[in-house]
Design a protein around this motif. Sequence first.
Motif, PDB file in Angstrom:
ATOM      1  N   ASP A  43      68.120  47.419  92.483  1.00 32.50           N
ATOM      2  CA  ASP A  43      67.476  47.424  93.799  1.00 32.50           C
ATOM      3  C   ASP A  43      67.842  46.219  94.661  1.00 32.50           C
ATOM      4  O   ASP A  43      67.151  45.931  95.643  1.00 32.50           O
ATOM      5  CB  ASP A  43      65.946  47.520  93.664  1.00 32.50           C
ATOM      6  N   HIS A  44      68.921  45.516  94.308  1.00 33.11           N
ATOM      7  CA  HIS A  44      69.413  44.406  95.120  1.00 33.11           C
ATOM      8  C   HIS A  44      70.844  44.742  95.559  1.00 33.11           C
ATOM      9  O   HIS A  44      71.683  45.117  94.754  1.00 33.11           O
ATOM     10  CB  HIS A  44      69.416  43.099  94.327  1.00 33.11           C
ATOM     11  N   PHE A  45      71.118  44.583  96.870  1.00 32.60           N
ATOM     12  CA  PHE A  45      72.414  44.975  97.422  1.00 32.60           C
ATOM     13  C   PHE A  45      72.946  43.853  98.309  1.00 32.60           C
ATOM     14  O   PHE A  45      72.207  43.295  99.120  1.00 32.60           O
ATOM     15  CB  PHE A  45      72.269  46.270  98.234  1.00 32.60           C
ATOM     16  N   GLU A  46      74.245  43.547  98.146  1.00 38.04           N
ATOM     17  CA  GLU A  46      74.898  42.483  98.904  1.00 38.04           C
ATOM     18  C   GLU A  46      76.081  43.059  99.674  1.00 38.04           C
ATOM     19  O   GLU A  46      76.914  43.777  99.108  1.00 38.04           O
ATOM     20  CB  GLU A  46      75.370  41.378  97.952  1.00 38.04           C
ATOM     21  N   PHE A  47      76.139  42.748 100.981  1.00 31.08           N
ATOM     22  CA  PHE A  47      77.197  43.250 101.852  1.00 31.08           C
ATOM     23  C   PHE A  47      78.153  42.101 102.198  1.00 31.08           C
ATOM     24  O   PHE A  47      77.718  41.034 102.649  1.00 31.08           O
ATOM     25  CB  PHE A  47      76.594  43.841 103.133  1.00 31.08           C
ATOM     26  N   TYR A  48      79.469  42.337 101.984  1.00 33.41           N
ATOM     27  CA  TYR A  48      80.506  41.350 102.258  1.00 33.41           C
ATOM     28  C   TYR A  48      81.514  41.958 103.217  1.00 33.41           C
ATOM     29  O   TYR A  48      81.713  43.182 103.258  1.00 33.41           O
ATOM     30  CB  TYR A  48      81.234  40.948 100.961  1.00 33.41           C
ATOM     31  N   ASP A  49      82.183  41.074 104.006  1.00 33.89           N
ATOM     32  CA  ASP A  49      83.276  41.573 104.842  1.00 33.89           C
ATOM     33  C   ASP A  49      84.543  41.626 104.011  1.00 33.89           C
ATOM     34  O   ASP A  49      84.537  41.327 102.798  1.00 33.89           O
ATOM     35  CB  ASP A  49      83.442  40.705 106.096  1.00 33.89           C
ATOM     36  N   LEU A  50      85.656  42.002 104.638  1.00 31.61           N
ATOM     37  CA  LEU A  50      86.906  42.168 103.897  1.00 31.61           C
ATOM     38  C   LEU A  50      87.486  40.850 103.419  1.00 31.61           C
ATOM     39  O   LEU A  50      88.403  40.838 102.586  1.00 31.61           O
ATOM     40  CB  LEU A  50      87.922  42.921 104.770  1.00 31.61           C
ATOM     41  N   ASN A  51      86.973  39.736 103.926  1.00 28.24           N
ATOM     42  CA  ASN A  51      87.398  38.414 103.452  1.00 28.24           C
ATOM     43  C   ASN A  51      86.516  37.927 102.299  1.00 28.24           C
ATOM     44  O   ASN A  51      86.577  36.776 101.907  1.00 28.24           O
ATOM     45  CB  ASN A  51      87.356  37.394 104.600  1.00 28.24           C
ATOM     46  N   ASN A  52      85.668  38.837 101.842  1.00 35.03           N
ATOM     47  CA  ASN A  52      84.761  38.554 100.721  1.00 35.03           C
ATOM     48  C   ASN A  52      83.724  37.475 101.072  1.00 35.03           C
ATOM     49  O   ASN A  52      83.235  36.761 100.206  1.00 35.03           O
ATOM     50  CB  ASN A  52      85.535  38.151  99.464  1.00 35.03           C
ATOM     51  N   GLU A  53      83.375  37.388 102.369  1.00 41.71           N
ATOM     52  CA  GLU A  53      82.318  36.483 102.798  1.00 41.71           C
ATOM     53  C   GLU A  53      81.035  37.292 102.980  1.00 41.71           C
ATOM     54  O   GLU A  53      81.023  38.346 103.636  1.00 41.71           O
ATOM     55  CB  GLU A  53      82.699  35.792 104.113  1.00 41.71           C
ATOM     56  N   LYS A  54      79.942  36.786 102.403  1.00 39.86           N
ATOM     57  CA  LYS A  54      78.675  37.533 102.463  1.00 39.86           C
ATOM     58  C   LYS A  54      78.173  37.597 103.914  1.00 39.86           C
ATOM     59  O   LYS A  54      78.141  36.596 104.616  1.00 39.86           O
ATOM     60  CB  LYS A  54      77.621  36.879 101.581  1.00 39.86           C
ATOM     61  N   VAL A  55      77.785  38.800 104.313  1.00 40.00           N
ATOM     62  CA  VAL A  55      77.236  39.029 105.649  1.00 40.00           C
ATOM     63  C   VAL A  55      75.707  39.041 105.591  1.00 40.00           C
ATOM     64  O   VAL A  55      75.037  38.397 106.384  1.00 40.00           O
ATOM     65  CB  VAL A  55      77.767  40.344 106.249  1.00 40.00           C
TER      66      VAL A  55
END
Length: 485
Positions: A43-55
């Motif tokens: 139930d935990h979700f992390e979104f990253y951009d294509l540079n692998n930096e967390k958004v």
Amino acid sequence: MRTFLCFALLFPCFIFSQKIQLKKDKLLFNEKEVGILKSPYRDHFEFYDLNNEKVFDLDLKGVTLAKEEFMYYLDMKSADGKTTQIPYEILITSFKPDRIIAHQLAVKYKLFNEQGFDKNELETFFNTPRENLADKYLQIKANSIAGEGEKKSKLDNIRRLYNPRLGSQGEIFINNGSYPAKLIGYAKSYNCVGFNSGPCLEVRDLDGVKVGTLYQSSKGIKKYDVETYDNNKFTMDATRSYAQSDYAFVNEFIVNLFLEGYTLEHQAYYKNHEQQQAKVNDAINRSINLYDVPGYLVEKSGKKTEGMITIWFEMLDTERTGQKLPEGGADKFGQRVTLKKQLPGMRSMATKIYDADSGIHFCVSPNGSEECYYGLDVKGEFMKKMQNYGSLYGNNSYFYRLIAKENKIMLLQDPVETQKYVIKTDLQPKGQMLDNRSNYKLSEKLAEYLKDCKVVYETLKKESFDLKNEENLRSIISEYDKCKK
């Protein structure tokens, strides 16, 4: 927490042009890779951009209200530490919460698109003030628990006061301090297993009125939909599942009916009677009928009698359909007037009925100003006369309201169909109806009717008058009166 997934298919689906996909940890928008989505723990979700930096990241959280009832929300945190909460909404059919969440964030909140994460939308999103859903849902839960406790207390009180129970033939008895037990209605059970859409249980009162009908519900286990005779609908939260031979379930249903205010016996009959009487009273107040209005009546001989006058000009429209007169059959409205008068030395009232063809007229002052009505037969009104003749009813005389009166001529109006006027001279037994026919045809008829006045006759023949205009009709009778002096 993932127990909610089995209910995802129950939510309505929305068709969107955007196609959001997840392939392993890759986030795709219309088949184009736009970011990375990781779920390191439940139930935990992390979104990253294509540079692998967390958004941003988020947690799927929820509050359990009751069995099978949950309220979920997304607790979100941006890369720079801003936090917010939004409701968790299932906008697509899927068993995967990560795909449901990604779809919601892209389609409803537009946080990413084919170009990747939208910085402007993200900034606006995290800077928008929102309510604390955790506190809100916990308060809803507390209110729900309190409400359930209050409801249980009321149900227990009803059981204690009335002790409803079932007889061997489906009779419903109560003991509310009276002995023997009091019969208040009847119950009938049905087999409603599976996908049967029919009723499970019906309860009728002593008059045979189907007071309550219980059906299986799609809202959850031990939940049942109830429909009542007066079109009320509610959900019954039962303590046990329905079984056709389970008398305890029937008792629970009866107690819930009592809680909603349905006490059987003859309640529905009296309630329907009260509602119908209320409709009648409303129709009476809206109608132009006269009910025991003070006034006087003048007979053809000139005899004048004072008293209370009653006449029905139109039907009582209890259902507010707008219909005032019969569409088929004889039209007897506006044909008879009743006069009640006090007899000297007597308490009772003498009643006499007069027909419109008796040559009488009567006057009342319901609003402070006098209104008079004359009984007349008229030329015209072909359709109404055919309607009466078709019902083997030959009386075509009605009472018309006086608009203007000269020495030898009167202008009157139909009290219901106010677009219709009547002109009546002293020289002719019938009046001339000015109904819905064209002005050309009406001018011909009225000219013929008033031909004893040459000026009016020739004017009507030569000039085009609007004979549906009251001022024009007043002018015509005024000219006729001058002609006959």
